[in-house]
Design a protein around this motif. Sequence first.
Motif, PDB file in Angstrom:
ATOM      1  N   SER A   1      27.387  59.797  13.074  1.00  0.00           N
ATOM      2  CA  SER A   1      28.311  59.576  14.187  1.00  0.00           C
ATOM      3  C   SER A   1      27.723  60.107  15.494  1.00  0.00           C
ATOM      4  N   SER A   2      27.030  61.255  15.398  1.00  0.00           N
ATOM      5  CA  SER A   2      26.386  61.816  16.586  1.00  0.00           C
ATOM      6  C   SER A   2      25.278  60.896  17.078  1.00  0.00           C
TER       7      SER A   2
ATOM      8  N   ARG B   1      26.883  58.020  18.942  1.00  0.00           N
ATOM      9  CA  ARG B   1      27.310  58.474  20.269  1.00  0.00           C
ATOM     10  C   ARG B   1      26.105  58.592  21.200  1.00  0.00           C
TER      11      ARG B   1
ATOM     12  N   ASP C   1      25.115  55.275  22.462  1.00  0.00           N
ATOM     13  CA  ASP C   1      26.086  54.701  23.401  1.00  0.00           C
ATOM     14  C   ASP C   1      26.001  55.322  24.794  1.00  0.00           C
ATOM     15  N   THR C   2      25.262  56.428  24.930  1.00  0.00           N
ATOM     16  CA  THR C   2      25.224  57.135  26.217  1.00  0.00           C
ATOM     17  C   THR C   2      23.797  57.274  26.745  1.00  0.00           C
TER      18      THR C   2
ATOM     19  N   SER D   1      25.281  64.381  24.262  1.00  0.00           N
ATOM     20  CA  SER D   1      25.263  63.708  22.960  1.00  0.00           C
ATOM     21  C   SER D   1      23.990  64.038  22.196  1.00  0.00           C
TER      22      SER D   1
END
Length: 246
Positions: A131-132, A135, A138-139, A149
């Motif tokens: 999940s990290s 993220r 996505d950034t 992140s």
Amino acid sequence: MSTILAKGEDLSGTEQVFAFFRNALLDGSLKPGERLLGERELSLRLGVSRPLLREALRSLAMLGFLDIRHGKGAYVRQADISVLSDFFTFSLAQQPDILDDVMQARIAIECQAIRLACQRATETDLKRIGSSLTRLMDTLHDPVEGGASDFAFHQTIVEAGHSDALTTLYGAIGELLRRSHVQRRAVTVSEPGIVDYLVEAHREVFLSIVDRDADAADRKLRDHFAIGDEFRRRSLISAYARRPQS
């Protein structure tokens, strides 16, 4: 409770109280939640005045190690890592070029932690790391969110090693590391190839943990650190090369 102090050392009254408290925790005679001896008995045992003892206990309470309850006494508290983190941040921030030095500590902690993560990571840990990673992807174009992140990704790896000591040490320098991630991302965000590199490097690190291959995980993580430094150097060179001649 233990009364063993550091032999051969000339301790001040406050240091004597701290040493007593530290040794009692180390030898197990004091545990979180337990009540200290009464002020009068403790001052006699340690050979210090009650005002000095009271001040030392207040200092320990400010550090988060004691809970002083008026009319009830002083109780041992579970240590709060945020206090340690603040201490490290305040102390280290005063030193020049500290982020480069902290980076070396980060490498030492993470490379051992990732080896442990290959052995100990649970399915929940792997999902958190995944999940990290999502993220992080996505950034990629946001230095602040992307840097945070990136830090979170590495932090979940350390936590997946299930080593209290390594997690505590990493947490203690966590704010400095987060700032380092943001600063490095701000420098390299416009460097050609950085986005593809960030995705692939972190993905390979994650997959090596999923494969439980400690040697590969260690190697890929060290490569990631080295290549990341190279991107940062190239970004700095490019930035100065673009400056107009005066």
